[in-house]
Design a protein around this motif. Structure first.
Motif, PDB file in Angstrom:
ATOM      1  N   UNK A  60      41.738  26.625  33.732  1.00 30.50           N
ATOM      2  CA  UNK A  60      40.926  27.768  33.365  1.00 30.50           C
ATOM      3  C   UNK A  60      41.778  29.022  33.492  1.00 30.50           C
ATOM      4  N   UNK A  61      41.705  29.905  32.517  1.00 34.61           N
ATOM      5  CA  UNK A  61      42.424  31.178  32.530  1.00 34.61           C
ATOM      6  C   UNK A  61      41.440  32.329  32.423  1.00 34.61           C
ATOM      7  N   UNK A  62      41.718  33.375  33.206  1.00 36.56           N
ATOM      8  CA  UNK A  62      40.871  34.567  33.183  1.00 36.56           C
ATOM      9  C   UNK A  62      41.758  35.795  33.172  1.00 36.56           C
ATOM     10  N   UNK A  63      41.454  36.725  32.280  1.00 38.76           N
ATOM     11  CA  UNK A  63      42.094  38.035  32.295  1.00 38.76           C
ATOM     12  C   UNK A  63      41.022  39.045  32.641  1.00 38.76           C
ATOM     13  N   UNK A  64      41.351  39.898  33.594  1.00 45.79           N
ATOM     14  CA  UNK A  64      40.358  40.835  34.098  1.00 45.79           C
ATOM     15  C   UNK A  64      41.042  42.157  34.446  1.00 45.79           C
ATOM     16  N   UNK A  65      40.363  43.253  34.221  1.00 47.97           N
ATOM     17  CA  UNK A  65      40.883  44.570  34.579  1.00 47.97           C
ATOM     18  C   UNK A  65      40.052  45.110  35.742  1.00 47.97           C
ATOM     19  N   UNK A  66      40.716  45.343  36.855  1.00 49.31           N
ATOM     20  CA  UNK A  66      40.037  45.847  38.049  1.00 49.31           C
ATOM     21  C   UNK A  66      40.209  47.358  38.154  1.00 49.31           C
ATOM     22  N   UNK A  67      39.148  48.012  38.644  1.00 50.92           N
ATOM     23  CA  UNK A  67      39.137  49.465  38.790  1.00 50.92           C
ATOM     24  C   UNK A  67      38.727  49.829  40.212  1.00 50.92           C
ATOM     25  N   UNK A  68      38.774  51.122  40.515  1.00 48.75           N
ATOM     26  CA  UNK A  68      38.408  51.582  41.862  1.00 48.75           C
ATOM     27  C   UNK A  68      36.978  51.196  42.224  1.00 48.75           C
ATOM     28  N   UNK A  69      36.095  51.202  41.254  1.00 53.61           N
ATOM     29  CA  UNK A  69      34.694  50.837  41.527  1.00 53.61           C
ATOM     30  C   UNK A  69      34.590  49.388  41.998  1.00 53.61           C
ATOM     31  N   UNK A  70      35.427  48.525  41.471  1.00 51.02           N
ATOM     32  CA  UNK A  70      35.451  47.130  41.918  1.00 51.02           C
ATOM     33  C   UNK A  70      35.918  47.053  43.373  1.00 51.02           C
ATOM     34  N   UNK A  71      36.902  47.888  43.716  1.00 49.54           N
ATOM     35  CA  UNK A  71      37.367  47.950  45.106  1.00 49.54           C
ATOM     36  C   UNK A  71      36.229  48.421  46.019  1.00 49.54           C
ATOM     37  N   UNK A  72      35.487  49.424  45.593  1.00 53.65           N
ATOM     38  CA  UNK A  72      34.380  49.942  46.422  1.00 53.65           C
ATOM     39  C   UNK A  72      33.330  48.861  46.670  1.00 53.65           C
ATOM     40  N   UNK A  73      33.037  48.069  45.659  1.00 54.32           N
ATOM     41  CA  UNK A  73      32.095  46.955  45.847  1.00 54.32           C
ATOM     42  C   UNK A  73      32.629  45.946  46.861  1.00 54.32           C
ATOM     43  N   UNK A  74      33.908  45.622  46.735  1.00 50.78           N
ATOM     44  CA  UNK A  74      34.561  44.697  47.654  1.00 50.78           C
ATOM     45  C   UNK A  74      34.530  45.261  49.079  1.00 50.78           C
ATOM     46  N   UNK A  75      34.892  46.524  49.238  1.00 48.78           N
ATOM     47  CA  UNK A  75      34.912  47.155  50.550  1.00 48.78           C
ATOM     48  C   UNK A  75      33.512  47.195  51.148  1.00 48.78           C
ATOM     49  N   UNK A  76      32.530  47.518  50.336  1.00 47.98           N
ATOM     50  CA  UNK A  76      31.145  47.545  50.805  1.00 47.98           C
ATOM     51  C   UNK A  76      30.701  46.162  51.272  1.00 47.98           C
ATOM     52  N   UNK A  77      31.079  45.142  50.522  1.00 48.24           N
ATOM     53  CA  UNK A  77      30.721  43.772  50.895  1.00 48.24           C
ATOM     54  C   UNK A  77      31.347  43.397  52.234  1.00 48.24           C
ATOM     55  N   UNK A  78      32.626  43.726  52.419  1.00 48.83           N
ATOM     56  CA  UNK A  78      33.334  43.419  53.667  1.00 48.83           C
ATOM     57  C   UNK A  78      32.693  44.165  54.833  1.00 48.83           C
ATOM     58  N   UNK A  79      32.357  45.434  54.643  1.00 50.55           N
ATOM     59  CA  UNK A  79      31.737  46.215  55.719  1.00 50.55           C
ATOM     60  C   UNK A  79      30.396  45.601  56.131  1.00 50.55           C
ATOM     61  N   UNK A  80      29.611  45.187  55.160  1.00 48.55           N
ATOM     62  CA  UNK A  80      28.327  44.551  55.481  1.00 48.55           C
ATOM     63  C   UNK A  80      28.531  43.255  56.242  1.00 48.55           C
ATOM     64  N   UNK A  81      29.559  42.493  55.854  1.00 47.10           N
ATOM     65  CA  UNK A  81      29.851  41.244  56.557  1.00 47.10           C
ATOM     66  C   UNK A  81      30.243  41.512  58.009  1.00 47.10           C
ATOM     67  N   UNK A  82      31.061  42.540  58.226  1.00 50.94           N
ATOM     68  CA  UNK A  82      31.500  42.870  59.582  1.00 50.94           C
ATOM     69  C   UNK A  82      30.338  43.341  60.451  1.00 50.94           C
ATOM     70  N   UNK A  83      29.454  44.156  59.895  1.00 52.69           N
ATOM     71  CA  UNK A  83      28.289  44.636  60.654  1.00 52.69           C
ATOM     72  C   UNK A  83      27.331  43.500  60.957  1.00 52.69           C
ATOM     73  N   UNK A  84      27.316  42.485  60.105  1.00 50.73           N
ATOM     74  CA  UNK A  84      26.382  41.373  60.287  1.00 50.73           C
ATOM     75  C   UNK A  84      26.891  40.295  61.222  1.00 50.73           C
ATOM     76  N   UNK A  85      28.037  40.497  61.850  1.00 56.71           N
ATOM     77  CA  UNK A  85      28.614  39.459  62.695  1.00 56.71           C
ATOM     78  C   UNK A  85      28.323  39.668  64.178  1.00 56.71           C
TER      79      UNK A  85
END
Length: 178
Positions: free
Chosen positions: A1-26
């Motif tokens: 399977x091959x995927x081409x994707x363009x990542x932007x700062x907004x994608x980083x913010x979603x990732x960071x938000x997800x990680x922060x929620x995971x850390x608070x939930x531990x």
């Protein structure tokens, strides 16, 4: 399977938000939960107010002064947290933002972007998670490949494929180790 994707700062913010929620939930136990701390401190404040109300009148200027000090501390804390979050954002010319190509083979995940190439065996993938509009393939505690669902043709199919590949890799490791 091959995927081409363009990542932007907004994608980083979603990732960071997800990680922060995971850390608070531990939390390790119920005593570490935020709501428990808020209730305990509120009960202590109410108890002290009842106790001191019997001995004297509430001195409102002092109460207001204490409130302002604590509010100022809270504002400074949240401002610093916001600045820290901004400091970790990727640069537009960095490795995260931009076009990426991923090739998923039986043995590994091959990633390629502007100025880099990488290969990661399936056996080092720690976990795969989905949430906050992104699919994450974790290679370490918080280091992950980020796939925004809105930028995938079929997010459900991709997620199931990655889980299937991960299960195959885990099964092969168990057979070799036995």
């Amino acid at each position: 399977m091959e995927i081409e994707i363009t990542l932007e700062k907004e994608d980083w913010r979603r990732y960071q938000s997800y990680i922060e929620k995971q850390l608070w939930g531990q939390q390790k136990n119920w005593k570490e939960a935020l709501w428990v701390n808020i209730v305990v401190w509120a009960l202590m404040a109410a108890l002290l107010m009842m106790l001191f109300h019997n001995f004297s009148e509430v001195h409102w200027p002092t109460g207001l002064f204490v409130f302002v000090i604590f509010a100022l501390i809270a504002v400074i804390y949240f401002h610093k947290a916001h600045k820290l979050r901004k400091a970790y954002e990727p640069m537009e010319s960095g490795v995260f933002c931009g076009k990426h190509k991923f090739v998923f083979t039986d043995e590994e995940i091959i990633s390629e972007g502007e100025g880099y190439q990488g290969r990661h065996a399936w056996k080092i993938v720690k976990r795969v998670e989905r949430g906050n509009g992104i699919i994450l393939i974790f290679l370490d505690t918080i280091h992950a490949y980020v796939f925004p669902e809105g930028k995938l043709d079929s997010p459900d199919e991709f997620y199931e494929y990655v889980l299937w590949r991960l299960r195959l890799a885990e099964g092969a490791d168990r057979q070799v180790a036995a």
